[in-house]
Design a protein around this motif. Structure first.
Motif, PDB file in Angstrom:
ATOM      1  N   ASP A 142      -0.484   7.148   1.824  1.00 18.29           N
ATOM      2  CA  ASP A 142      -1.653   7.728   1.923  1.00 18.29           C
ATOM      3  C   ASP A 142      -2.610   6.735   2.184  1.00 18.29           C
ATOM      4  O   ASP A 142      -3.457   7.154   2.943  1.00 18.29           O
ATOM      5  CB  ASP A 142      -2.122   8.055   0.573  1.00 18.29           C
ATOM      6  N   ARG A 143      -2.577   5.564   1.782  1.00 18.15           N
ATOM      7  CA  ARG A 143      -3.770   4.546   2.364  1.00 18.15           C
ATOM      8  C   ARG A 143      -3.360   3.799   3.715  1.00 18.15           C
ATOM      9  O   ARG A 143      -4.401   3.233   4.420  1.00 18.15           O
ATOM     10  CB  ARG A 143      -3.801   3.414   1.222  1.00 18.15           C
ATOM     11  N   ARG A 200       0.644  -1.234  -0.038  1.00 12.73           N
ATOM     12  CA  ARG A 200      -0.076   0.140   0.099  1.00 12.73           C
ATOM     13  C   ARG A 200       0.722   1.341  -0.046  1.00 12.73           C
ATOM     14  O   ARG A 200       1.970   1.034   0.397  1.00 12.73           O
ATOM     15  CB  ARG A 200      -0.983  -0.019   1.038  1.00 12.73           C
ATOM     16  N   SER A 201       0.276   2.366  -0.590  1.00 17.72           N
ATOM     17  CA  SER A 201       0.866   3.601  -0.484  1.00 17.72           C
ATOM     18  C   SER A 201       0.722   4.187   0.979  1.00 17.72           C
ATOM     19  O   SER A 201       0.000   3.977   1.651  1.00 17.72           O
ATOM     20  CB  SER A 201       0.335   4.510  -1.596  1.00 17.72           C
TER      21      SER A 201
END
Length: 116
Positions: A29-30, A26-27
């Motif tokens: 941001d996530r 996941r990034s």
């Protein structure tokens, strides 16, 4: 003792498989809504932590009858990971270390049960 090991190591490995996969895939941001500390860690370090969690989980799951060393090595690594995680949470203003303490205790129990 083998049954006790699997009772502790099985769920511990599942948690680390999940958390490690999130950190690797996941990034930031996530991840931010569930992991407030991701902004304080460089992305390569975050990915490395995820990879180490995945390796630790696999090491816990390797049958100890097949190889004796991966389980204690993995449990030791995961224990050290949590020893480092507690100060990261405390210094960043995130005082939620309950899960870290539970994971630390479970890794210590898995280590003890893997060598007993």
């Amino acid at each position: 003792m083998r049954i006790a090991y699997w009772i502790v190591a099985g769920p511990l490995a599942l948690l680390y498989l999940y958390g490690g996969a999130l950190k690797v895939l996941r990034s930031p941001d996530r991840l931010r809504p569930m992991m407030a500390w991701v902004d304080r860690v460089p992305l390569p370090a975050l990915r490395t932590l995820g990879g180490l969690e995945l390796l630790g989980a696999v090491g816990l799951l390797v049958p100890t009858a097949l190889l004796a060393w991966p389980a204690p090595a993995a449990a030791t690594g995961l224990l050290l990971l949590q020893v480092g995680a507690v100060p990261v949470h405390l210094t960043g203003g995130d005082r939620r270390i309950g899960l870290n303490l539970v994971l630390l205790a479970a890794a210590a129990a898995a280590l003890w049960l893997s060598v007993a």
